[in-house]
Enzyme design. Structure first.
Site, PDB file in Angstrom:
ATOM      1  N   LYS A 220       0.875  -1.182   0.000  1.00  0.00           N
ATOM      2  CA  LYS A 220       0.000   0.000   0.000  1.00  0.00           C
ATOM      3  C   LYS A 220       0.910   1.228   0.000  1.00  0.00           C
ATOM      4  O   LYS A 220       1.885   1.283   0.752  1.00  0.00           O
ATOM      5  CB  LYS A 220      -0.878   0.020   1.252  1.00  0.00           C
ATOM      6  N   HIS A 279      -0.851  -7.686   8.794  1.00  0.00           N
ATOM      7  CA  HIS A 279      -0.839  -6.310   8.282  1.00  0.00           C
ATOM      8  C   HIS A 279      -0.448  -5.294   9.356  1.00  0.00           C
ATOM      9  O   HIS A 279       0.458  -4.492   9.174  1.00  0.00           O
ATOM     10  CB  HIS A 279      -2.213  -5.922   7.731  1.00  0.00           C
ATOM     11  N   LYS A 372     -14.531  -5.984  11.463  1.00  0.00           N
ATOM     12  CA  LYS A 372     -15.501  -6.065  10.371  1.00  0.00           C
ATOM     13  C   LYS A 372     -16.804  -5.441  10.863  1.00  0.00           C
ATOM     14  O   LYS A 372     -17.037  -5.353  12.075  1.00  0.00           O
ATOM     15  CB  LYS A 372     -15.785  -7.526  10.010  1.00  0.00           C
TER      16      LYS A 372
HETATM   17  C1  BG6 Z   1      -7.074  -9.334   3.898  1.00  0.00           C
HETATM   18  C2  BG6 Z   1      -7.989  -9.955   4.907  1.00  0.00           C
HETATM   19  O1  BG6 Z   1      -5.762  -9.719   4.159  1.00  0.00           O
HETATM   20  O2  BG6 Z   1      -7.173  -7.934   3.950  1.00  0.00           O
HETATM   21  C3  BG6 Z   1      -9.406  -9.474   4.686  1.00  0.00           C
HETATM   22  O3  BG6 Z   1      -7.950 -11.362   4.786  1.00  0.00           O
HETATM   23  C4  BG6 Z   1      -9.471  -7.973   4.623  1.00  0.00           C
HETATM   24  O4  BG6 Z   1     -10.263  -9.953   5.717  1.00  0.00           O
HETATM   25  C5  BG6 Z   1      -8.452  -7.448   3.633  1.00  0.00           C
HETATM   26  O5  BG6 Z   1     -10.776  -7.605   4.235  1.00  0.00           O
HETATM   27  C6  BG6 Z   1      -8.411  -5.946   3.603  1.00  0.00           C
HETATM   28  O6  BG6 Z   1      -7.571  -5.515   2.577  1.00  0.00           O
HETATM   29  P1  BG6 Z   1      -7.830  -4.148   1.842  1.00  0.00           P
HETATM   30  O7  BG6 Z   1      -6.725  -4.088   0.835  1.00  0.00           O
HETATM   31  O8  BG6 Z   1      -9.192  -4.241   1.239  1.00  0.00           O
HETATM   32  O9  BG6 Z   1      -7.747  -3.087   2.885  1.00  0.00           O
END
Ligand code: BG6
Length: 804
Positions: A220, A279, A372
């Site tokens: 990102k 992340h 979520k």
């Molecule tokens: C993923 C997760 O790694 O990242 C998901 O498994 C999540 O649950 C996603 O929704 C979010 O990624 P982004 O790029 O949409 O922020």
């Protein structure tokens, strides 16, 4: 064939490639890798991730790199039959898009080139891999090219990893001189052990430098900018990026979507494994790590990152709050065919408080949060600085870039939210940042937009010149071998070491239910004090009954009774430790009041660690400046060894409190570079030190434990020394490793004014029962010889040890 088509249409390209290769031979080429042919094999080529991001990323790679001398072939692979796969792939390739600045006609041309270089093939058996390898070799040979390397992108579920890895290793490696890169997608395990198993398995097929584990958050743009930003603004940040100036760091990823349709995955992982372990932890390490001198050295970055992981203070249950959106259990019942009585404990929301044990960050709260079904989709890292200014003028005269009273913050805005795009924000009253002007530009004003409590105009705000998807960036980094954008095995395991104990301790925790979206109100707000995190609002009525009722405060009673004719305190672990910590503090305060100092001898092992943490955390009235700390026993290992009792004391207590260093008395187990050699007389030296400093050798307090064999300190059953006699400190032998020990003797322990024995956990249940019945038999059960001559003995046992 693919290359043939390409080269006949682009004779200039062929010429360029030839020139570049000659230059490489002459040693004049600047590029790191000599150019040549690169084959990219996308496994799972028609799956969701490939459809949504990976093909687009590969197309972008082609656009960026093909003109620079490499030739490419792209192989979409899956288990689907060739015909079906070809059709699916054709559709995906048709939907690719060009960057905004490419004219439609040119775009069509580029897409057509890319489509010609991309083909589908079924890859199922080892023979299929062998055939692929032969085809690549034939192509390279036919075109008179040199093979530069092969990328295998695993966009497949982890259960398929081992078979594919085996086939690649045995049948599809490129020849000598060409590289192999395998790209792996999470999940990389479920906990430390499974991650280690998976890593070992992959390690039997691939070298570490061949593996690229993806965390797409590292691609990102705002996240990828953290280190360059810290590097380019070293001058301004050098003095600021530390515990003296940073109030707190928030690392946040909020989502509005829920887990519907993915519950079979989610039920096994939950938000901590899905998002925080990877992340958010990666982002944390980029913010917290020491900045290497050369941030473009992958090796240095990875090494500093690992050091940041190692400085993470262990998490405890109290470091987390967890929630679950209300519809989740019903979705699981429906999708996984569970009975109506089924209620899931999987958290879909988590807030975690992290601390780092190093000089730069000690005491700074790092808040990690994700969930979520929340009210908005947004991701950011916010570094909020302490505000020490007092402004004499009234607020209406405050000016954004001058007033020191306005909040000072640096924000890496990952995306979405009010701003709708990635950005880097720096409060104007902090400093004017420098960002690379070819890739970041100043954000245009947006009147009325407020971020983190301030109008956008309060910030120097930058956004990418060209917004790029994370996967495109990572695919380019794979191509350029930039390993610092990926997760090494060491980093992965370090992250699991950090998260696994918390995950284990939360396994039976009932998450707080929340309705989802804006209706969540303040239900999920949380606050921290010391290293404890708690929801700000008390537990409301459960919206749907949980699988078990949450324990009530009244369950946490401290029971007092007698054990071996001495007082016994028994409670749930947290209450027990809290009680012991406050008893120690009260004893310390009394001793200092009476004698001016407090001599405390502490045991090692695992049970006291929680006690040390408790003492370090909340006991501000503790007279540390007048406390002497002694060791009850020690393993004969160097003091820096993680097995050393002193090391446990150092990590969990000494680092956090202010005991004068001349009041800290580690056992001299490592003299003259040897461990517990009789002739070094370490035990004697320790005894002399005690006699010199502790009046009558009578400690104010001794903290002991009890082993499952009835040992205490390092006095084991049948020990020839230490159970009686004159010696104050002795060398002993333990049945378990490390065998050599140094220990206070029973006679010395029994001179103490107060002895506390801490016993915790179900494993101690049997010995607790046994010892309750035996008399004074220290040869068989050394613990039974603990009876202070004129002091007091108190037993502290948790319910599991006491009641089973
Ligand atoms: C993923 C997760 O790694 O990242 C998901 O498994 C999540 O649950 C996603 O929704 C979010 O990624 P982004 O790029 O949409 O922020």
């Amino acid at each position: 064939m693919l290359a043939e088509l390409y080269f006949t249409r682009h004779p200039g390209f062929w010429k360029m490639l030839t020139v570049a290769m000659c230059m490489a031979l002459l040693g004049c080429l600047q590029a790191q890798e000599p150019q040549g042919h690169v084959s990219i094999i996308l496994l799972g080529a028609t799956g969701d991730l490939a459809k949504k991001y990976l093909w687009q990323g590969l197309f972008q790679l082609y656009l960026d790199e093909a003109g620079k001398g490499h030739s490419f072939s792209f192989h979409g692979a899956a288990l689907t039959t060739t015909k079906q796969g070809q059709e699916l792939l054709a559709k995906i390739l048709e939907s690719l898009s060009c960057p905004k600045d490419v004219a439609p006609g040119r775009c069509a041309e580029l897409k057509a080139q890319f489509q010609r270089l991309s083909q589908y093939r079924q890859l199922k058996t080892t023979e299929d891999y062998l055939a692929l390898s032969k085809d690549i070799e034939a192509l390279v040979q036919k075109e008179g090219l040199r093979e530069a390397g092969r990328v295998f992108y695993f966009s497949v579920p982890p259960f398929a990893y081992a078979d594919i890895a085996r086939s690649i290793n045995s049948s599809c490696r490129p020849g000598p001189g060409a590289w192999l890169r395998v790209v792996l997608e999470k999940p990389f395990g479920h906990d430390y052990l499974s991650a280690q198993q998976l890593a070992t398995e992959l390690g039997s097929f691939f070298q570490e430098e061949e593996m690229y584990r993806v965390d797409h958050y590292l691609g990102k743009q705002a996240v990828a900018q953290i280190l360059p930003f810290r590097d380019q603004n070293r001058k301004a940040l050098d003095g600021l990026w530390n515990r003296h100036h940073v109030e707190r760091v928030e690392i946040v990823m909020k989502e509005t979507v829920d887990a519907e349709g993915r519950t079979s995955f989610y039920e096994e992982y939950g938000v901590i494994r899905d998002v925080l372990q990877n992340h958010l932890t990666e982002i944390l390490s980029l913010v917290a790590m020491e900045l290497p001198y050369n941030v473009s050295s992958s090796e240095a970055v990875l090494q500093h990152k690992l050091q940041a992981f190692q400085a993470l203070r262990g998490l405890r249950k109290g470091s987390a709050v967890v929630g679950q959106y209300q519809a989740y259990s019903e979705q699981v019942r429906r999708e996984l065919h569970k009975p109506p009585s089924f209620h899931s404990l999987t958290p879909t929301f988590a807030g975690i408080l992290v601390h780092m044990d190093n000089l730069r960050w000690e005491g700074v709260p790092f808040i990690l949060m994700s969930g979520k079904a929340l009210d908005e989709r947004v991701g950011y890292v916010r570094i909020l600085f302490k505000n020490r200014a007092y402004c004499a003028q009234s607020e209406k005269h405050w000016v954004a870039d001058q007033s020191q009273c306005l909040p000072q913050q640096v924000v890496f805005y990952i995306g979405h939210g009010e701003l709708g795009s990635p950005a880097v924000l720096v409060s104007r009253n902090l400093f004017r940042p420098s960002l690379p002007s070819q890739s970041w530009k100043e954000l245009e004003g947006r009147p009325g937009l407020r971020l983190f409590g301030r109008p956008l105009s309060d910030y120097y705000a930058y956004c990418p010149v060209r917004e790029q998807d994370a996967y495109s960036i990572l695919i380019s980094h794979i191509f350029h071998g930039r390993k610092d954008s990926f997760i090494t095995t060491e980093n992965l395991l370090a992250s699991w070491v950090f998260w696994t104990p918390l995950l284990d301790s939360l396994a039976h925790e009932v998450p707080r239910l929340y309705p989802g979206g804006a209706e969540n109100g303040h239900l999920l707000d949380f606050e921290f004090s010391g290293s404890q995190l708690a929801f700000s609002q008390r537990q409301p009525e459960q919206l749907v009954p949980g699988p078990g009722s949450s324990p009530m405060p009244s369950d946490f009673q401290v029971l007092t009774a007698m054990y071996r004719e001495s007082p016994l305190v028994s409670a749930w672990p947290e209450e027990l430790i809290a009680k012991l910590a406050s008893d120690i503090e009260a004893t310390a305060v009394r001793a200092v009041r009476r004698f001016g100092q407090f001599h405390l001898a502490l045991s090692g092992g695992s049970s006291p660690i929680v006690l040390f943490q408790q003492l370090a955390m909340g006991h501000y009235g503790f007279p540390w400046a007048h406390t002497h700390l002694w060791l009850v026993d020690e393993r004969c290992v160097p003091l820096w060894d993680p097995e050393s009792n002193f090391q446990g004391l150092q990590t969990h207590l000494l680092q956090h409190v202010r005991v004068p260093y001349y009041n800290v008395h580690p056992m001299p187990v490592h003299l003259h570079q040897r461990l517990c050699a009789e002739e070094d007389q370490g035990a004697r030296a320790y005894a002399d030190e005690i006699s010199a400093l502790v009046t009558n050798g009578s400690f104010d307090m001794v903290l002991l434990g009890m082993g499952t064999d009835g040992h205490t300190a390092s006095l084991f059953p049948q020990s020839p020394t230490g159970l009686d006699g004159e010696q104050l400190v002795v060398l002993t032998e333990s049945p378990s490793r490390p065998h050599q020990r140094m220990s206070l003797s029973l006679p010395l322990i029994n001179r103490a004014r107060k002895v506390a024995v801490l016993v915790m956990g179900r494993l101690k249940r049997e010995i607790t029962m046994l010892v309750s019945r035996v008399g004074h038999e220290p040869k068989k059960w050394p613990i039974s010889g603990v009876l202070p001559a004129s002091g007091q003995l108190v037993w502290y046992m948790d319910y599991e040890a006491f009641l089973g």
